[in-house]
Scaffold this motif. Sequence first.
Motif, PDB file in Angstrom:
ATOM      1  N   MET A 139       0.840  -1.193   0.000  1.00 24.61           N
ATOM      2  CA  MET A 139       0.000   0.000   0.000  1.00 24.61           C
ATOM      3  C   MET A 139       0.876   1.243   0.000  1.00 24.61           C
ATOM      4  O   MET A 139       1.817   1.359   0.785  1.00 24.61           O
ATOM      5  CB  MET A 139      -0.888   0.010   1.248  1.00 24.61           C
ATOM      6  N   ALA A 140       0.600   2.202  -0.883  1.00 24.99           N
ATOM      7  CA  ALA A 140       1.316   3.473  -0.921  1.00 24.99           C
ATOM      8  C   ALA A 140       0.669   4.438   0.062  1.00 24.99           C
ATOM      9  O   ALA A 140      -0.523   4.714  -0.025  1.00 24.99           O
ATOM     10  CB  ALA A 140       1.287   4.049  -2.325  1.00 24.99           C
ATOM     11  N   THR A 141       1.462   4.938   1.009  1.00 24.37           N
ATOM     12  CA  THR A 141       0.979   5.910   1.983  1.00 24.37           C
ATOM     13  C   THR A 141       1.821   7.175   1.843  1.00 24.37           C
ATOM     14  O   THR A 141       2.725   7.254   1.023  1.00 24.37           O
ATOM     15  CB  THR A 141       1.105   5.365   3.413  1.00 24.37           C
ATOM     16  N   GLU A 142       1.540   8.159   2.693  1.00 25.31           N
ATOM     17  CA  GLU A 142       2.317   9.389   2.660  1.00 25.31           C
ATOM     18  C   GLU A 142       3.794   9.115   2.940  1.00 25.31           C
ATOM     19  O   GLU A 142       4.667   9.823   2.440  1.00 25.31           O
ATOM     20  CB  GLU A 142       1.770  10.387   3.700  1.00 25.31           C
ATOM     21  N   LYS A 143       4.080   8.081   3.738  1.00 22.74           N
ATOM     22  CA  LYS A 143       5.480   7.758   4.044  1.00 22.74           C
ATOM     23  C   LYS A 143       6.185   7.131   2.854  1.00 22.74           C
ATOM     24  O   LYS A 143       7.403   7.242   2.727  1.00 22.74           O
ATOM     25  CB  LYS A 143       5.543   6.810   5.245  1.00 22.74           C
ATOM     26  N   GLY A 144       5.449   6.437   1.996  1.00 20.59           N
ATOM     27  CA  GLY A 144       6.092   5.830   0.842  1.00 20.59           C
ATOM     28  C   GLY A 144       5.376   4.582   0.365  1.00 20.59           C
ATOM     29  O   GLY A 144       4.343   4.172   0.902  1.00 20.59           O
ATOM     30  N   MET A 145       5.961   3.956  -0.667  1.00 18.19           N
ATOM     31  CA  MET A 145       5.370   2.770  -1.286  1.00 18.19           C
ATOM     32  C   MET A 145       5.886   1.504  -0.609  1.00 18.19           C
ATOM     33  O   MET A 145       6.994   1.455  -0.083  1.00 18.19           O
ATOM     34  CB  MET A 145       5.717   2.742  -2.779  1.00 18.19           C
ATOM     35  N   ASP A 173      -8.170   4.963  -1.280  1.00 21.49           N
ATOM     36  CA  ASP A 173      -9.165   4.976  -0.214  1.00 21.49           C
ATOM     37  C   ASP A 173      -8.598   5.734   0.979  1.00 21.49           C
ATOM     38  O   ASP A 173      -7.554   6.382   0.879  1.00 21.49           O
ATOM     39  CB  ASP A 173      -9.616   3.551   0.149  1.00 21.49           C
ATOM     40  N   GLN A 174      -9.279   5.638   2.108  1.00 21.61           N
ATOM     41  CA  GLN A 174      -8.874   6.418   3.269  1.00 21.61           C
ATOM     42  C   GLN A 174      -7.526   5.999   3.827  1.00 21.61           C
ATOM     43  O   GLN A 174      -6.876   6.756   4.556  1.00 21.61           O
ATOM     44  CB  GLN A 174      -9.948   6.343   4.371  1.00 21.61           C
ATOM     45  N   ARG A 175      -7.061   4.786   3.464  1.00 27.25           N
ATOM     46  CA  ARG A 175      -5.788   4.300   3.997  1.00 27.25           C
ATOM     47  C   ARG A 175      -4.606   4.585   3.080  1.00 27.25           C
ATOM     48  O   ARG A 175      -3.463   4.573   3.528  1.00 27.25           O
ATOM     49  CB  ARG A 175      -5.884   2.793   4.271  1.00 27.25           C
ATOM     50  N   GLY A 176      -4.864   4.783   1.800  1.00 24.51           N
ATOM     51  CA  GLY A 176      -3.750   5.035   0.886  1.00 24.51           C
ATOM     52  C   GLY A 176      -4.109   4.708  -0.551  1.00 24.51           C
ATOM     53  O   GLY A 176      -5.281   4.690  -0.945  1.00 24.51           O
ATOM     54  N   CYS A 177      -3.074   4.443  -1.346  1.00 27.71           N
ATOM     55  CA  CYS A 177      -3.230   4.151  -2.776  1.00 27.71           C
ATOM     56  C   CYS A 177      -2.890   2.685  -3.016  1.00 27.71           C
ATOM     57  O   CYS A 177      -1.840   2.204  -2.550  1.00 27.71           O
ATOM     58  CB  CYS A 177      -2.303   5.065  -3.582  1.00 27.71           C
ATOM     59  N   TRP A 178      -3.750   1.955  -3.775  1.00 26.19           N
ATOM     60  CA  TRP A 178      -3.607   0.523  -3.939  1.00 26.19           C
ATOM     61  C   TRP A 178      -3.638   0.130  -5.417  1.00 26.19           C
ATOM     62  O   TRP A 178      -4.368   0.737  -6.196  1.00 26.19           O
ATOM     63  CB  TRP A 178      -4.757  -0.220  -3.238  1.00 26.19           C
ATOM     64  N   PRO A 179      -2.877  -0.920  -5.783  1.00 25.74           N
ATOM     65  CA  PRO A 179      -2.953  -1.399  -7.171  1.00 25.74           C
ATOM     66  C   PRO A 179      -4.210  -2.233  -7.440  1.00 25.74           C
ATOM     67  O   PRO A 179      -4.537  -2.523  -8.588  1.00 25.74           O
ATOM     68  CB  PRO A 179      -1.681  -2.244  -7.320  1.00 25.74           C
ATOM     69  N   PHE A 180      -4.922  -2.639  -6.364  1.00 27.37           N
ATOM     70  CA  PHE A 180      -6.174  -3.392  -6.503  1.00 27.37           C
ATOM     71  C   PHE A 180      -7.028  -3.132  -5.274  1.00 27.37           C
ATOM     72  O   PHE A 180      -6.532  -2.661  -4.240  1.00 27.37           O
ATOM     73  CB  PHE A 180      -5.902  -4.898  -6.673  1.00 27.37           C
ATOM     74  N   ALA A 225      -3.031   6.522 -10.562  1.00 24.95           N
ATOM     75  CA  ALA A 225      -3.454   6.596  -9.165  1.00 24.95           C
ATOM     76  C   ALA A 225      -2.347   7.200  -8.302  1.00 24.95           C
ATOM     77  O   ALA A 225      -2.597   8.068  -7.468  1.00 24.95           O
ATOM     78  CB  ALA A 225      -3.827   5.204  -8.663  1.00 24.95           C
ATOM     79  N   LEU A 226      -1.102   6.752  -8.536  1.00 23.53           N
ATOM     80  CA  LEU A 226       0.028   7.269  -7.761  1.00 23.53           C
ATOM     81  C   LEU A 226       0.255   8.746  -8.057  1.00 23.53           C
ATOM     82  O   LEU A 226       0.580   9.522  -7.158  1.00 23.53           O
ATOM     83  CB  LEU A 226       1.287   6.464  -8.075  1.00 23.53           C
ATOM     84  N   SER A 227       0.107   9.157  -9.331  1.00 23.32           N
ATOM     85  CA  SER A 227       0.290  10.571  -9.689  1.00 23.32           C
ATOM     86  C   SER A 227      -0.735  11.451  -8.987  1.00 23.32           C
ATOM     87  O   SER A 227      -0.447  12.587  -8.613  1.00 23.32           O
ATOM     88  CB  SER A 227       0.172  10.756 -11.201  1.00 23.32           C
ATOM     89  N   SER A 228      -1.943  10.924  -8.826  1.00 22.84           N
ATOM     90  CA  SER A 228      -2.975  11.679  -8.122  1.00 22.84           C
ATOM     91  C   SER A 228      -2.712  11.716  -6.622  1.00 22.84           C
ATOM     92  O   SER A 228      -2.912  12.738  -5.970  1.00 22.84           O
ATOM     93  CB  SER A 228      -4.346  11.051  -8.400  1.00 22.84           C
ATOM     94  N   TYR A 229      -2.240  10.578  -6.089  1.00 27.42           N
ATOM     95  CA  TYR A 229      -1.997  10.485  -4.648  1.00 27.42           C
ATOM     96  C   TYR A 229      -0.752  11.280  -4.244  1.00 27.42           C
ATOM     97  O   TYR A 229      -0.713  11.899  -3.189  1.00 27.42           O
ATOM     98  CB  TYR A 229      -1.837   9.021  -4.257  1.00 27.42           C
ATOM     99  N   TYR A 230       0.281  11.235  -5.108  1.00 25.96           N
ATOM    100  CA  TYR A 230       1.525  11.964  -4.864  1.00 25.96           C
ATOM    101  C   TYR A 230       1.682  13.055  -5.936  1.00 25.96           C
ATOM    102  O   TYR A 230       2.342  12.824  -6.946  1.00 25.96           O
ATOM    103  CB  TYR A 230       2.748  11.050  -4.968  1.00 25.96           C
TER     104      TYR A 230
END
Length: 633
Positions: free
Chosen positions: A1-7, A240-247, A264-269
Motif C-alpha cells: 500500500m502506498a501511503t504518505e510515508k512511501g510505497m 481509499d482512506q488508507r492510501g493508494c492501492w494497485p487493486f 493513481a500514484l500521480s494523483s496520490y503523490y
Amino acid sequence: MATEKGMSGLDITALTAELQEKLPLWIGKVFQYDSTTFGFRLNGEDKARYFFFAEIGRRAHLAPQLPPSPKNPSGYSMYLRKYLIGGKVLSITQKSIERVIIFEIGKSGGTFHLVLEFFDEGNIILADSGFLIQNALKKRRFRERDIVAGEVYDVMGLNRTALSIGAFEESLRSENRDLVRAAAVNLMFGGVLAEELCLRAGMEKEFPTRYLDEDQVQRLYAAYQGIIEDARSRSDPIIDQRGCWPFELIGSDPFSRYPTFSEALSSYYPLPSFDTKEEAKQQVLSREERIRRQQEGAIKKFQAKIQESERAAELIYERYTDVQQAIQVLDAASQKMSWQEIADLLKRSDHPAAAMIVSVNPADATVVLDLGMKVTIAIKKSVEENVAVYYEQKKKFRSKLEGAIRAMNRPAPKQKEKAVVKKRQKPKWYHRFRWFETSDGTLVIGGRDADQNEELVKKYMEGNDTFVHADVHGGSAVIVKGKTDRMDEVAQFAASYSNLWKSGYGSGDVYSARPDQVSKTPESGEYVAKGAFVIRGERTYYRNVTLGIAIGLATDPDLAVIGGPASAVEKRARYTVRLSPGTFEPNDIAKKVVRILRDRVSSADAKSAAGVLSTEAVAAFVPAGGSDLIDAK
C-alpha cells in the motif's frame, strides 16, 4: 500500500509490471531536481514518450509530465547521462519483494544496471553488468553491505513473490508468531496486506502459525498467489482512506478509481513544485522578510539539535554497558587490523556489540551505533567523554539559539533611501537637427546649416507639415510635423535660430507656407543658393516675434537636456535658464548655463544629471551669435 510515508514492496511489484508492458524503451533524458527527486524521459516505440518520476526513499511512477528541467544540471545527473542516454532498457525487475527497482540498460559500451532504492533514505546506484558498483548518489558503509564503488551490489536472496508452497509454509512457520505477524514480517507484506491474506484465506489473524494444518496452508498459499497476481495485473487501482492501492482490498471504500496504477500514484503523490526562474522573480522577498525567515529556520534547527544532542547523551547512559563494550572491542581490534578488515569482520560477526553497529568511519575513528536513534561514538574516548561531546554540542547550540532569538527580537535598522538613477533619453533620428516639442506635443525640427536645411525639405517634409522660416536671409528651415495650436512657439523658434539673433535684434518677422509652395526651382534668370528655397503663393506672416529661448534639464519621463521657446521648455523641464540675444559667445554661454543648472539640481537628481548635463549637450541648443542670461528657475 502506498501511503504518505512511501510505497510498499508490493506496490513496487505492481509498478514494475506496469513498466515492463512499455518495453522496449530507451533512455532519453535524466534530470535531478534536488537531493532525492529524479526525472527520466523514456522513449518508446512509434515515437511514444513516457515520463518516469522517482523520489528515492518514497515513491516512483509514470507521470503526465516532469517538472521544469533545472537550469544547472547536478553532477550526478550529468554522470548518469554520460553512461545511460541513448541506452536501450533491456529489462525492468524488482529485487524479491523489496522496495528496489532495477533497470537493465544496454549501450555500445556494455550493459549497466540502474538500481533505485525506495527504503530508508533511498539511493540511486549505477552498477555494471555483473552488479559491480560504479557510482552511487549516496555512498555508505553498513554492517550488512557497502554502497561504494568497487563493491558488488547484492541482488541474491529468496524471491518472496514466487515462493513454492514448501517455501511459503517454511516462511510462515519459521518463528513462533501469530499468523498476521508472520505474514507481515516473513512474507514482507506489511500489516494491511497481511490482514488481507487472512481475510482471503478465511483465517483468524491471531492464529498461531505452529498449529497450521495442510488445508489451512493450502488456503493461505492460494490467497498469497492471488494477492501477488492482483498486484501484477493491477486490476483496479484505487485510492481509499488508507492510501493508494494497485487493486481493491476486502472492505475498501474507494474515493476514486484509476485506469492505471501510475495514474493513481500521480494523483496520490502530486509532483512537487520547483520554482522556475520566472516564479522565483515573482516571489522575491524583501531583505527584512528574508532575514526573518532565515532566523526562524535557524531557531527551529537549533532547537532540534539541542533535543537531538540531549537524547543522544541520555541513550548513551541508558545503554552504558553496551556502548562501553563496543568501544573496548573496536579499540582493541583497531590495534591489530585495518578498518576495512574490521568492517568485513562485523558483517560476519554475531557478537552483540556488532549488532548495534550501523556503520564505521575510519577517517575519524568513529562508529554509528543504533541505540534507538543513530548515535556517533568515538572509540578513542570513554563513555563519559562521548557523553561530554554531546553535552558540549547541546551547550553550543543553546548559545546559538539564544543569539538567534535576540537577533530576531532586535528592531530592524532603518534603511537609507537609495537615490533613484533615472534613465537617459534614448537618441532619436531628429536629435542631430535643432528641435523641440510644442506645448501641445507637436514635433518641430530645424536645420543647423545649409546642408541640413536641404536635407529636411527634401527628405522629411511631408504633405501635412508646415514650412516656417524667419523673414531674413540666413536661418533654419523649420518643419512643423503635424498640426499645432502653438504657432507662436514655432515662430519664436524660427526667429531665434536665424541671423536675427546673430545680428542682435530683439524681435523679427516670420512666415509659414504649405509644403507644395516650397521649391528649389528658380525663376528664369535667377539662382537659388544651397539651403535656400523659392516660396510661391501666399504666405502667412507672424510680425514682431520676440527672440528668446530656454535651455533646461528634463527629468520625466527620461533625463535629457532640451531647448526651445521658454513656454514649451519650461513645461517639460524641471530646471531651466532663459537666453536672449547678447554678448557672450555660444561656448562661453553654454558653460555658464551648465554651472547654473548644476547648482539648481536637487541632491536626488544630482547623480542622474551628472552624466547628461554637459557643455556639449547645452551648446547644441544655443543660437549662433552672442547671448545673455535672462533668469533661471
